[in-house]
Design an enzyme around this catalytic site. Structure first.
Site, PDB file in Angstrom:
ATOM      1  N   CYS A 102      17.760  30.906  -1.128  1.00  0.00           N
ATOM      2  CA  CYS A 102      17.382  29.510  -0.863  1.00  0.00           C
ATOM      3  C   CYS A 102      15.990  29.258  -1.439  1.00  0.00           C
ATOM      4  O   CYS A 102      15.044  29.976  -1.103  1.00  0.00           O
ATOM      5  CB  CYS A 102      17.382  29.214   0.632  1.00  0.00           C
ATOM      6  SG  CYS A 102      16.729  27.558   0.963  1.00  0.00           S
ATOM      7  N   ASN A 145      22.394  30.004  -7.166  1.00  0.00           N
ATOM      8  CA  ASN A 145      21.765  29.013  -6.299  1.00  0.00           C
ATOM      9  C   ASN A 145      21.005  28.018  -7.190  1.00  0.00           C
ATOM     10  O   ASN A 145      21.018  28.137  -8.420  1.00  0.00           O
ATOM     11  CB  ASN A 145      20.825  29.700  -5.299  1.00  0.00           C
ATOM     12  CG  ASN A 145      20.727  28.916  -3.981  1.00  0.00           C
ATOM     13  OD1 ASN A 145      20.607  27.695  -3.992  1.00  0.00           O
ATOM     14  ND2 ASN A 145      20.772  29.615  -2.874  1.00  0.00           N
TER      15      ASN A 145
HETATM   16  O1  RRO Z   1      18.956  24.175   2.754  1.00  0.00           O
HETATM   17  C1  RRO Z   1      18.466  24.124   1.610  1.00  0.00           C
HETATM   18  O2  RRO Z   1      17.438  23.473   1.368  1.00  0.00           O
HETATM   19  C2  RRO Z   1      19.055  24.852   0.481  1.00  0.00           C
HETATM   20  C3  RRO Z   1      19.608  26.109   0.568  1.00  0.00           C
HETATM   21 BR1  RRO Z   1      19.809  27.013   2.175  1.00  0.00          BR
HETATM   22  C4  RRO Z   1      20.048  26.771  -0.600  1.00  0.00           C
HETATM   23  O3  RRO Z   1      20.525  27.909  -0.605  1.00  0.00           O
HETATM   24  N1  RRO Z   1      19.919  26.116  -1.785  1.00  0.00           N
HETATM   25  C5  RRO Z   1      19.392  24.878  -1.859  1.00  0.00           C
HETATM   26  O4  RRO Z   1      19.305  24.316  -2.960  1.00  0.00           O
HETATM   27  N2  RRO Z   1      18.973  24.250  -0.727  1.00  0.00           N
END
Ligand code: RRO
Length: 321
Positions: free
Chosen positions: A131, A193
């Site tokens: 993330c 991601n």
């Molecule tokens: O929740 C987020 O801001 C987020 C996550 Br967990 C992720 O893995 N990838 C992203 O672009 N946002």
């Protein structure tokens, strides 16, 4: 001719290779009004943490050319509510669930994997170690091979189902990270991601997102994602890959399969077109048929085979050239 769309991802049989992407369809409930979630390859749920979280302050989304930036910050109900409400709902609908987990420590990931033991409907765990919206960039486990391996090893020790490690493209050598997580016990990898980005307001010249930086997704990132799938599949043949990043058509999905992905996730496209998963699946079937493939399995990784022949007949126009 009919095309066999079934595929296998890290040993798990899926009826189609088109899945949701984590974070873009919550736990599938809202999407179910538009597409029958039981007909999807699987529903990949928004990363869940141990405790409920409100996430980052708003604004948390910004539009960019051919993409968007998000700074959600791991908003979610926490594992207790997820296990009580979300996963049972997916199981009752007959959907396969790929549950994405996120933690701020190795112990938290291990605990989450333990809590998922025996959960009905759970097909796979996606270990989100990438993330981009964590306060401390030093906590992006996927940016360090030893840190990524430590998380994956702890999850592999506790998990009862195959695990995929979700990696970040924001590294110098994604193959090195992929190798480290596979050596640590990952059954496959999810690529990719979002990329860390920034948008400034043209009038205030201040960041648009309250969280300042955010994760870039959508068609703008597709060549980066495809390159990551290509590199990992080429270097680690036999390691299952779930590919994602800017897929919005069947032709896009086909590129990821040909580069070596066994299945794909459709994410950002769902925001503008909630029916896109079904459309992409139909278009993929038509593309495979057009190229003369009778099954998804036959096309996985073909781009790596020098001299492979596309099976389709020449069109009349091509024959004249
Ligand atoms: O929740 C987020 O801001 C987020 C996550 Br967990 C992720 O893995 N990838 C992203 O672009 N946002």
């Amino acid at each position: 001719m009919s095309v066999d769309l079934s595929t296998t991802l890290a040993g798990v049989a899926l009826p189609t290779p088109v899945l949701t992407a984590s974070g873009c369809a919550a736990a599938g409930r809202e999407l179910d009004a538009f597409v029958d979630v039981s007909g999807l390859g699987a529903v990949v749920t928004k990363s869940v943490m141990r405790a409920p979280r409100t996430g980052r302050p708003t604004p948390r989304m910004a539009e960019t050319p051919s993409g968007m930036l998000n700074s959600i910050g791991l908003q979610g109900p926490g594992i207790d509510a997820f296990l009580e409400h979300d996963l049972p709902w997916l199981a009752s609908r007959g959907a396969r669930a790929v549950v994405s987990i996120a933690g701020s420590s190795v112990e938290e990931y291990a605990e989450l994997a333990g809590r998922l033991r025996g959960a009905a409907g759970l097909a796979l765990i996606e270990v989100n170690i990438s993330c981009p919206n964590v306060e401390d960039r030093g906590k992006v486990f996927a940016c360090s091979a030893p840190a990524a391996a430590a998380v994956v090893s702890a999850v592999a020790d506790r998990a009862e189902v195959p695990i995929l490690a979700k990696l970040s493209p924001d590294v110098t050598d994604i193959v090195a990270i992929a190798r480290a997580v596979v050596d640590a016990g990952a059954d496959g990898v999810s690529l990719i991601n979002t990329l860390l980005g920034l948008v400034l307001d043209p009038d205030t010249l201040r960041p648009v997102l309250a969280g300042i930086t955010g994760g870039l997704s959508g068609p703008a990132v597709r060549p980066v994602a495809l390159r990551c799938v290509w590199q990992v599949a080429g270097a680690l043949p036999g390691v299952p890959v779930l590919g994602m990043g800017g897929i919005r058509s069947g032709a896009d999905a086909l590129q990821f399969l040909a580069a070596g992905a066994s299945a794909v996730s459709v994410g950002t496209a769902v925001f503008g077109d909630p029916g896109s998963l079904q459309r992409v699946t139909g278009e993929l079937e038509a593309e495979l048929e057009r190229l003369g493939y009778s099954s998804v399995a036959d096309v996985i990784g073909v781009a790596h085979r020098p001299g492979h022949e596309v099976a389709r007949e020449q069109t009349n126009e091509e024959a004249r050239l």
